[in-house]
Motif scaffolding. Structure first.
Motif, PDB file in Angstrom:
ATOM      1  N   GLY A  65       0.782  -1.220   0.000  1.00 10.62           N
ATOM      2  CA  GLY A  65       0.000   0.000   0.000  1.00 10.62           C
ATOM      3  C   GLY A  65       0.822   1.282   0.000  1.00 10.62           C
ATOM      4  N   LEU A  66       2.135   1.166  -0.126  1.00  8.07           N
ATOM      5  CA  LEU A  66       3.000   2.341  -0.095  1.00  8.07           C
ATOM      6  C   LEU A  66       3.716   2.523  -1.430  1.00  8.07           C
ATOM      7  N   THR A  84      12.438   6.581   0.372  1.00  7.38           N
ATOM      8  CA  THR A  84      11.542   6.621   1.523  1.00  7.38           C
ATOM      9  C   THR A  84      10.206   6.028   1.115  1.00  7.38           C
ATOM     10  N   GLN A  85       9.558   5.331   2.053  1.00  2.57           N
ATOM     11  CA  GLN A  85       8.217   4.808   1.829  1.00  2.57           C
ATOM     12  C   GLN A  85       7.209   5.891   2.198  1.00  2.57           C
ATOM     13  N   LEU A  86       6.246   6.120   1.319  1.00  2.56           N
ATOM     14  CA  LEU A  86       5.187   7.096   1.580  1.00  2.56           C
ATOM     15  C   LEU A  86       3.842   6.515   1.153  1.00  2.56           C
ATOM     16  N   THR A  87       2.787   7.026   1.757  1.00  2.00           N
ATOM     17  CA  THR A  87       1.465   6.701   1.231  1.00  2.00           C
ATOM     18  C   THR A  87       1.322   7.423  -0.100  1.00  2.00           C
ATOM     19  N   ASN A  88       0.378   6.974  -0.900  1.00  2.00           N
ATOM     20  CA  ASN A  88       0.174   7.614  -2.200  1.00  2.00           C
ATOM     21  C   ASN A  88      -0.219   9.085  -2.024  1.00  2.00           C
ATOM     22  N   SER A  89      -1.062   9.377  -1.036  1.00  2.00           N
ATOM     23  CA  SER A  89      -1.486  10.770  -0.844  1.00  2.00           C
ATOM     24  C   SER A  89      -0.318  11.635  -0.366  1.00  2.00           C
ATOM     25  N   SER A  92       1.868  12.323  -3.369  1.00  2.00           N
ATOM     26  CA  SER A  92       1.258  13.340  -4.238  1.00  2.00           C
ATOM     27  C   SER A  92       1.442  14.740  -3.658  1.00  2.00           C
ATOM     28  N   LEU A  93       1.237  14.886  -2.348  1.00  2.00           N
ATOM     29  CA  LEU A  93       1.426  16.183  -1.701  1.00  2.00           C
ATOM     30  C   LEU A  93       2.877  16.644  -1.794  1.00  2.00           C
ATOM     31  N   HIS A  94       3.807  15.711  -1.619  1.00  2.00           N
ATOM     32  CA  HIS A  94       5.226  16.047  -1.711  1.00  2.00           C
ATOM     33  C   HIS A  94       5.559  16.584  -3.102  1.00  2.00           C
ATOM     34  N   HIS A  95       5.084  15.891  -4.131  1.00  2.00           N
ATOM     35  CA  HIS A  95       5.389  16.333  -5.498  1.00  2.00           C
ATOM     36  C   HIS A  95       4.695  17.651  -5.831  1.00  2.00           C
TER      37      HIS A  95
END
Length: 108
Positions: A65-66, A84-89, A92-95
């Protein structure tokens, strides 16, 4: 073949087809890539996998899920210290924040 043995085999394949970028420290995959530049390798089941995901899975990280974010912004890089592992949301916020900074000329 055990999961551990399969991951060791994949890591050996990764190492053999990699070069280290002297300026960035990126471990750049020299094999096949996706159209957007992510390194791809086939696992023991002959299915294609992303090199950067396999690098983190080999470190026993659960990626269910990451998504994997490249701090170095080099999609062919699979060096775990650059990932780094991130959630999809969160990804998206990071980008979106990166695009805003680029547009306005901000740093950091």
């Amino acid at each position: 073949m055990t999961r551990t043995a399969a991951l060791e085999l994949i890591l050996r394949k990764l190492i053999l087809r990699t070069t280290e970028e002297p300026d960035t420290g990126c471990w750049v995959w020299l094999g096949a890539t996706t159209p957007d530049g992510c390194g791809e390798i086939r696992d023991e089941s002959r299915s294609e996998k992303f090199c950067h995901r396999l690098a983190l899975i080999a470190r026993c990280l659960d990626l269910d899920g990451l998504v994997v974010h490249h701090h170095c912004r080099n999609r062919a890089c699979w060096r775990p210290a650059h990932l780094t592992q991130l959630t999809n949301s969160a990804h998206s916020l990071h980008h979106a924040a990166e695009r805003r900074r680029e547009k306005t000329g901000e740093t950091g």
